[in-house]
Enzyme design. Structure first.
Site, short mmCIF file in Angstrom:
data_model
loop_
_atom_site.label_atom_id
_atom_site.label_comp_id
_atom_site.label_asym_id
_atom_site.label_seq_id
_atom_site.Cartn_x
_atom_site.Cartn_y
_atom_site.Cartn_z
N CYS A 190 0.83 -1.21 0.00
CA CYS A 190 0.00 0.00 0.00
C CYS A 190 0.87 1.27 0.00
CB CYS A 190 -0.99 -0.05 1.14
SG CYS A 190 -2.41 1.00 0.83
N HIS B 250 -3.18 -5.08 1.76
CA HIS B 250 -2.51 -5.34 3.04
C HIS B 250 -2.65 -6.81 3.42
CE1 HIS B 250 -2.10 -1.10 4.44
NE2 HIS B 250 -3.14 -0.91 3.66
N GLU C 238 -1.02 -8.43 5.46
CA GLU C 238 -0.72 -8.57 6.89
C GLU C 238 -1.95 -8.35 7.76
OE1 GLU C 238 -0.09 -6.01 5.04
OE2 GLU C 238 -0.40 -4.16 6.17
#
Ligand SMILES: NC(=O)CC[C@H](N)C(=O)O
Length: 196
Positions: free
Chosen positions: A82, A176, A178
């Site tokens: 991002c 994202h 994560e």
């Protein structure tokens, strides 16, 4: 590389902890990078999601911008998610006045391309032919165009936009990984680091 690679997470701004967790889960040793000496000590680097304008200003203020550019130029593997994707782009659109990046990937990235914060969304995407992966897009950029040395690894369902790319040791995603639990993209990156 048989021992776990040491992978830094750019830690002046962004969701550092979530990336560190995924890196550890993917078999790497994760360390925070805030100073040039810390950058020198890592095998590779993750630039997290966050806010690219703030990252640029802080990297400049902490005298980390030029060392980052130098290590990327030297071939250090890096993964940007991002805001991190924006930081690894050679050229950006929709940046603030004078906004600079670290650069490294021959691409044009458009900031906030998928809309405003309220337009954040989740989608299943096919990443590098690894099958469907849950991806969350938060004020996400997309890749407008890539140079001939850049591989496109994923496109979003919405508008068929490019949302993941790789150029040699450099990897970037608009989304994202994560934040959605799975750390498949980090495993892919750690594998890249081991192979290089
Ligand atoms: N989730 C994010 O990292 C958003 C990126 C942010 N819109 C930027 O321009 O830096």
């Amino acid at each position: 590389m048989t021992i776990a690679p040491t992978i830094g997470v750019f830690a002046l701004q962004g969701d550092v902890r979530e990336h560190a967790r995924c890196l550890e889960q993917a078999g790497a040793k994760a360390v925070a990078v805030r100073r040039p000496e810390e950058l020198e000590a890592v095998d590779a680097l993750v630039v997290p999601g966050g806010e690219s304008t703030t990252m640029w200003k802080l990297a400049d203020a902490f005298e980390l911008l030029e060392p980052l550019r130098a290590r990327i130029k030297d071939g250090m593997p890096a993964y940007g998610s991002c805001a991190g994707m924006i930081m690894l782009a050679d050229r950006i659109e929709g940046g603030i006045e004078g906004q600079q990046t670290i650069g490294g990937i021959d691409m044009v990235v458009r900031r906030n391309a998928f809309g405003r914060q309220v337009d954040s969304f989740e989608s299943d995407i096919d990443f590098a032919g690894m099958g469907p992966l849950r991806a969350v897009f938060i004020r996400a950029p997309w890749v407008e165009s890539v140079g001939s040395d850049v591989d496109v690894l994923a496109r979003a369902e919405a508008g068929d936009r490019i949302v993941a790319v790789r150029q040699g040791p450099l990897l970037a995603t608009s989304f994202h990984p994560e934040l959605t639990g799975g750390c498949d993209v980090h495993s892919y990156f750690v594998e890249m680091v081991r192979e290089l």
